[in-house]
Every structure is written in structure tokens, then in C-alpha cells.
Design a protein around this motif. Sequence first.
Motif, PDB file in Angstrom:
ATOM      1  N   LYS A 248       0.809  -1.224   0.000  1.00  0.00           N
ATOM      2  CA  LYS A 248       0.000   0.000   0.000  1.00  0.00           C
ATOM      3  C   LYS A 248       0.840   1.271   0.000  1.00  0.00           C
TER       4      LYS A 248
ATOM      5  N   GLN B 114      -8.417  -5.290  -7.741  1.00  0.00           N
ATOM      6  CA  GLN B 114      -9.247  -5.093  -6.553  1.00  0.00           C
ATOM      7  C   GLN B 114      -8.390  -4.664  -5.367  1.00  0.00           C
TER       8      GLN B 114
ATOM      9  N   ILE C  58      -7.281  -0.712  -5.861  1.00  0.00           N
ATOM     10  CA  ILE C  58      -8.319   0.299  -5.648  1.00  0.00           C
ATOM     11  C   ILE C  58      -8.454   0.604  -4.157  1.00  0.00           C
ATOM     12  N   PRO C  59      -8.504   1.890  -3.737  1.00  0.00           N
ATOM     13  CA  PRO C  59      -8.739   3.116  -4.510  1.00  0.00           C
ATOM     14  C   PRO C  59      -7.482   3.888  -4.890  1.00  0.00           C
ATOM     15  N   ARG C  60      -6.311   3.259  -4.786  1.00  0.00           N
ATOM     16  CA  ARG C  60      -5.097   3.950  -5.212  1.00  0.00           C
ATOM     17  C   ARG C  60      -5.066   4.046  -6.742  1.00  0.00           C
TER      18      ARG C  60
ATOM     19  N   ASP D 131     -17.367   2.074 -10.307  1.00  0.00           N
ATOM     20  CA  ASP D 131     -18.244   1.918  -9.148  1.00  0.00           C
ATOM     21  C   ASP D 131     -17.454   1.588  -7.889  1.00  0.00           C
ATOM     22  N   CYS D 132     -16.383   0.794  -8.047  1.00  0.00           N
ATOM     23  CA  CYS D 132     -15.553   0.452  -6.883  1.00  0.00           C
ATOM     24  C   CYS D 132     -14.833   1.681  -6.336  1.00  0.00           C
ATOM     25  N   TYR D 133     -14.364   2.540  -7.245  1.00  0.00           N
ATOM     26  CA  TYR D 133     -13.734   3.778  -6.786  1.00  0.00           C
ATOM     27  C   TYR D 133     -14.765   4.685  -6.105  1.00  0.00           C
TER      28      TYR D 133
ATOM     29  N   ALA E 125     -17.340   3.920  -4.563  1.00  0.00           N
ATOM     30  CA  ALA E 125     -17.741   3.401  -3.253  1.00  0.00           C
ATOM     31  C   ALA E 125     -16.753   3.816  -2.169  1.00  0.00           C
ATOM     32  N   ARG E 126     -15.573   4.276  -2.604  1.00  0.00           N
ATOM     33  CA  ARG E 126     -14.522   4.648  -1.651  1.00  0.00           C
ATOM     34  C   ARG E 126     -14.265   6.144  -1.595  1.00  0.00           C
ATOM     35  N   MET E 127     -14.836   6.901  -2.531  1.00  0.00           N
ATOM     36  CA  MET E 127     -14.620   8.341  -2.549  1.00  0.00           C
ATOM     37  C   MET E 127     -15.783   9.010  -3.273  1.00  0.00           C
ATOM     38  N   SER E 128     -15.906  10.309  -3.077  1.00  0.00           N
ATOM     39  CA  SER E 128     -16.987  11.035  -3.753  1.00  0.00           C
ATOM     40  C   SER E 128     -16.674  11.187  -5.237  1.00  0.00           C
TER      41      SER E 128
END
Length: 266
Positions: free
Chosen positions: A142, A187, A190-192, A218-220, A222-225
Amino acid sequence: PLVLCLHGTSLYGKDAPLGYLAAYAPAKNKAEENKRINRMQALHLAQRGFICFLPDRAGYGVRRPPEYKNITHNAAKAQNAYIKEHAKNHPGWDYRRGKVIHDLQQALDFLVKMPEIDGEKIGVIGHSLGGTDSAELAAADKRIKAAVVSCGGGITFRPELWNDPAALKEAVKKFLIMPEERNLTFQAIIPRGIFLLVGVTDKYSPQSMMHSTRIFRDCYLARMSRKEFEKRQPFVVMLHSAGHDMPEYVRDAMYRWLEMQLMSPR
């Protein structure tokens, strides 16, 4: 900012992204000269103000087996010889997901202690084999905030691995082939930041990447606006028609994206 610049399948290892191949032999023709220039991402990024780290992957460059020290040997054969020796000395240990990634993480452990390096602004970039390693290092560590994956194996999109927990759990238990495994790799990133470069005529880059862009988005989100997503632009897919290569207009895009991810104030 620090960028790990990972080389492709080349006996010369790190000397390719460094732009040092002329020290071994001049380019045979203009096409080979252009190909060499297209691989010089470390030199280009250093000129843009990044600190670059260029390792030799185990089995390449100065780390290739003694019987393959002659530069006329085939790089893939040298790597296979190293892998066989590695398996003999360390039975049951994985080379690609284990040895290669562990080496890079050990390098990061050392690099982040250097006062010149901002440990919060670390990226990785690679083409072909280097693209494979870029994706897998970012998935495993990470500390990598942005990964550029150029013609690095692509992805065979399997929607059930994104929306069916049972299918995902089953897939994690076994080794998938690389293009399918990339579902799990991305997977984990994300969200990096992810910048994927895909040659539409490149046989090493499966073309189902475009089918997955909606679920990636959609996965991004779900982690940020949406506002943050559009400001940061952490997810980019670029298709090009240059085959298994990264010409100047492609390189310029990925270098500018790395500047946005690692140099621009948030």
C-alpha cells in the motif's frame, strides 16, 4: 516523489529503462533505436524531477545465471534458468508473486528511510514484464500510491469475481492464470491510482479491459466522492494502436498522470 521503474524482458535488465543499451551495442536500425527510446522511462522521469529506482529483476541484468552472462543469450531462457535454480534451492517458494515482489519490498524498506524521498508519494511504472510487476507490487504494498501498467498482461474480466463473494472466495484459494488473476490484483489496488495502457493489437493484452471499466468506476466511487474521483483521476485506461510498445504520445500521457498523482498538491 519516488518511482520504481521496472524493466521488461531484456537481458540488460535495468539498463533498458535507464537508456544505457548503447553501451553494449548500437541500435541495428531506426526502429530498434525508437524502441529503445520508448523504454527509457527512468531517464524521462528523472528529467521531470522524480527520484527513480531501477532494480534488476531476479534472473536479469547482473542477476542472471552465470551461464547467461553473454549478452547475446535469450532473456526468457535466462529467466527460466534462474526460476529452475530458485525452485531447486527453495522448493515450494513462489518466484513471480514471492521472490520478485519481496525483492521490491525490501528495496522500498530501504528507500523510504532516505531523507530525499517523500514516503507518501511513491509510484511504480513498467512495460510488458515490468507492467506485470508494477501491478503486482502495487497490489501487495500500500505504500505504492500510483501504478502505471503498460502492456503488462491485460485483464480477462470476470464479473462474478467482483459481485459474487462466493466466487471470489473460491478464486482466492487457487492460482488463476494471469489475465484472470488481474481481477484480484486490481481489486487490491483500488482506490489507489491505476493507469492502464493497452495496445489494441498487442497479443499480450487481452481486450476485455473495457468491459470492466464501469465496475472499476463503481468500486472507486464506493470509496470516494464523485468530486474527489474527478479531481484526482485515479483510474485511467488508455488504448493505443502501437502494438506492444509505448510511443511518445503514450509516454507523455502516463508521465503527466504520474505528475498529477505524485507531485500535484491534493
